[in-house]
Design an enzyme around this catalytic site. Structure first.
Site, mmCIF file in Angstrom:
data_model
loop_
_atom_site.group_PDB
_atom_site.id
_atom_site.type_symbol
_atom_site.label_atom_id
_atom_site.label_comp_id
_atom_site.label_asym_id
_atom_site.label_seq_id
_atom_site.Cartn_x
_atom_site.Cartn_y
_atom_site.Cartn_z
ATOM 1 N N GLU A 71 -4.645 8.016 -68.797
ATOM 2 C CA GLU A 71 -4.485 7.299 -69.817
ATOM 3 C C GLU A 71 -4.515 7.060 -70.596
ATOM 4 O O GLU A 71 -4.402 5.662 -71.615
ATOM 5 C CB GLU A 71 -3.365 6.394 -68.903
ATOM 6 C CG GLU A 71 -2.766 6.548 -68.345
ATOM 7 C CD GLU A 71 -1.280 5.768 -67.505
ATOM 8 O OE1 GLU A 71 -1.672 4.099 -67.705
ATOM 9 O OE2 GLU A 71 -0.536 6.140 -67.186
ATOM 10 N N GLU A 85 2.017 13.127 -60.724
ATOM 11 C CA GLU A 85 2.746 12.459 -59.816
ATOM 12 C C GLU A 85 4.183 12.280 -60.391
ATOM 13 O O GLU A 85 4.934 11.450 -60.867
ATOM 14 C CB GLU A 85 2.568 10.880 -60.923
ATOM 15 C CG GLU A 85 0.843 10.490 -60.838
ATOM 16 C CD GLU A 85 0.418 9.247 -61.632
ATOM 17 O OE1 GLU A 85 1.527 8.294 -61.736
ATOM 18 O OE2 GLU A 85 -0.582 8.880 -61.642
HETATM 19 C C1 XIL Z 1 1.640 2.745 -60.635
HETATM 20 C C2 XIL Z 1 2.443 2.492 -58.596
HETATM 21 O O1 XIL Z 1 3.013 3.408 -58.709
HETATM 22 C C3 XIL Z 1 2.988 1.056 -58.649
HETATM 23 O O2 XIL Z 1 2.819 0.041 -57.282
HETATM 24 C C4 XIL Z 1 1.871 0.080 -59.242
HETATM 25 O O3 XIL Z 1 2.396 -1.565 -58.856
HETATM 26 C C5 XIL Z 1 1.491 -0.372 -60.609
HETATM 27 O O4 XIL Z 1 0.885 1.426 -61.052
HETATM 28 N N1 XIL Z 1 0.781 6.147 -63.240
HETATM 29 C C6 XIL Z 1 -0.388 6.367 -63.107
HETATM 30 C C7 XIL Z 1 0.183 5.101 -61.361
HETATM 31 O O5 XIL Z 1 -1.365 6.643 -63.331
HETATM 32 O O6 XIL Z 1 -1.521 4.527 -61.212
HETATM 33 C C8 XIL Z 1 1.118 4.173 -61.209
HETATM 34 O O7 XIL Z 1 1.277 3.791 -60.371
HETATM 35 C C9 XIL Z 1 2.548 4.746 -62.351
HETATM 36 C C10 XIL Z 1 1.888 5.384 -63.616
#
Ligand code: XIL
Length: 435
Positions: free
Chosen positions: A190, A305
């Site tokens: 990101e 994701e």
């Molecule tokens: C999220 C997790 O799912 C949560 O449990 C945590 O509190 C915050 O992070 N993009 C990403 C992930 O790259 O690492 C994130 O994961 C969701 C959004």
């Protein structure tokens, strides 16, 4: 429709399913199911632990030369190491059965690994990697450099004088610790945010502030040295849609990818997070063009994701499930057509455990149903949508075996639980043309 890369299914079975550790697979997974060989087990919503063994997303993905997997919480996995072999825990069984690749939802982030500036704690991350070895699963590393999930001590300890050393040491230590055991690392997560107003569209983060724009190249170069076998990925969100805002961001990610490639930086793929929404605009042609542009510079695209949220209250849970399943189906139908998309992961497996039902629950308080399994571990409509699209994807070239695996040493019948009946080779019948 584009023609798939020709490959032998048997060859794939050797490649993808061959992990030395498969020998150690627990009986419940090795057996695939109690169903007699050659007879397809009916998958119903009532199947315990959802669809297991040969009916799993893992097996169906493998038959198409794809990797399917999910974000996993190692703290919820039963016991540790070998103890998981005899588990009766549903979540543990589900992760083992469904995922050909796993990624730690949080356990490999800085905040989890770095309780203090001078101490690393690999307990949870190691637990996941050991479990994956036992199950013959690949592992994604997530992530080495991000502006979130930084430990509390970071803010006071990191300075312009030491940030470069901190980043390099972290990557050397973490990627070095797992060297040879990680299929792909999200090296930088990101880093693009056009709304932050910089001409290079880099997000204003502590890393940018302390090191400057070179932190991205530094992270990739350090990761390549620490684990030369791992695929190195730049991962981002909000680049899936053809809305004005997402098109701009996607364009900037493409520019970053081209800059890195042009400068000889070791990068192998872009991760498209794919947090999608059922009641909003859907991904379209712009994303396809992006994936094809990346192919031209030799980059793969990982769907890293996936989940599907809803913002308007749905009429009923069934309506929500159907809408979510349709988004999965349409999305994967589109992206899996592209030869440079070898892997797709959902951000979790079970609806009740989704991050969308904690931090991101919308103001209407809607219970989200974004994942392939419900809270009773039964497959949701999203599961069946995912699986049937995966089945229709053309068979890709064999993926590299899990690092360290020695396919030749494994007897053929170890692969059987993962083969889907329907053809003389035990693989599903697909037309010669692969569509
Ligand atoms: C999220 C997790 O799912 C949560 O449990 C945590 O509190 C915050 O992070 N993009 C990403 C992930 O790259 O690492 C994130 O994961 C969701 C959004």
């Amino acid at each position: 429709m584009r023609q798939g890369i020709a490959c032998s299914r048997r060859g794939f079975a050797r490649g993808a399913m061959a992990a030395g550790s498969a020998l150690l697979m627990p009986a419940w997974l090795r057996a695939g199911s109690i169903w007699p060989r050659g007879k397809k087990k009916p998958v119903t919503a009532a199947a315990p632990q959802g669809a297991t063994g040969q009916d799993s997303l893992r097996a169906h993905a493998a038959a198409s030369g794809l990797l399917y997997g999910a974000a996993v919480r190692p703290d919820l996995l039963d016991a540790d190491g070998m103890a998981a072999a005899g588990t009766t825990d549903g979540y543990t069984q589900l992760v083992g059965a469904q995922c050909g690749i796993v990624v730690a939802e949080n356990a490999m982030k800085w905040a989890a690994l770095r309780p203090s500036a001078d101490r690393f704690d690999f307990a949870q991350a190691d637990k996941l990697v050991r479990f994956a070895d036992l199950m013959g699963q690949q592992v994604r590393g997530h992530n080495l450099c991000w502006h979130e999930a930084l430990p509390a001590w970071f803010q006071s300890a990191a300075t312009k004088g030491n940030a470069q050393r901190l980043l390099v040491e972290h990557i050397q230590t973490v990627a070095g610790h797992f060297r040879g055991r990680i299929q792909s690392w999200d090296v930088v997560n990101e880093a693009i945010e056009p709304n932050d107003g910089r001409p290079d569209a880099l997000r204003k983060t502590p890393w940018l502030d302390l090191i400057g724009p070179g932190y991205i190249e530094l992270a990739f170069q350090t990761a390549a040295q620490a684990d030369p076998a791992a695929k190195l990925v730049y991962n981002d969100y909000g680049i899936e849609l053809d809305t004005q805002e997402q098109m701009v961001k996607r364009g900037q990610v493409l520019l970053l990818a081209r800059r890195l490639k042009a400068r000889g930086i070791p990068i192998h793929a872009i991760g498209v997070q794919s947090h999608l929404q059922a009641d909003g605009p859907q991904p379209g042609q712009g994303l396809l063009s992006f994936i094809r542009e990346l192919a031209k510079i030799g980059l793969d695209v990982y769907i890293t994701e996936m989940d599907v949220k809803t913002t308007e209250p749905p009429a009923t849970p069934d309506v929500e499930d159907a809408a979510v399943a349709k988004v999965y189906a349409d999305y994967l139908t589109m992206v899996l057509e592209e030869p440079n998309v070898p892997a797709a992961l959902t951000w979790g497996l079970i609806n009740g455990q989704s991050w969308l039902n904690s931090q991101h629950r919308n103001s209407n308080g809607i219970v989200q149903r974004p994942l392939p399994f419900d809270d009773e571990l039964k497959p949701t409509p999203a599961f069946f949508a995912l699986r049937s699209v995966i089945d229709r994807a053309y068979v890709r070239a064999p993926q590299a075996a899990k690092p360290g695996a020695n396919p030749a040493a494994l007897p053929d019948d170890l692969y059987k639980p993962f083969a889907v009946p329907g053809s003389p080779t035990g693989q599903p019948a697909k037309p010669e043309s692969q569509r």
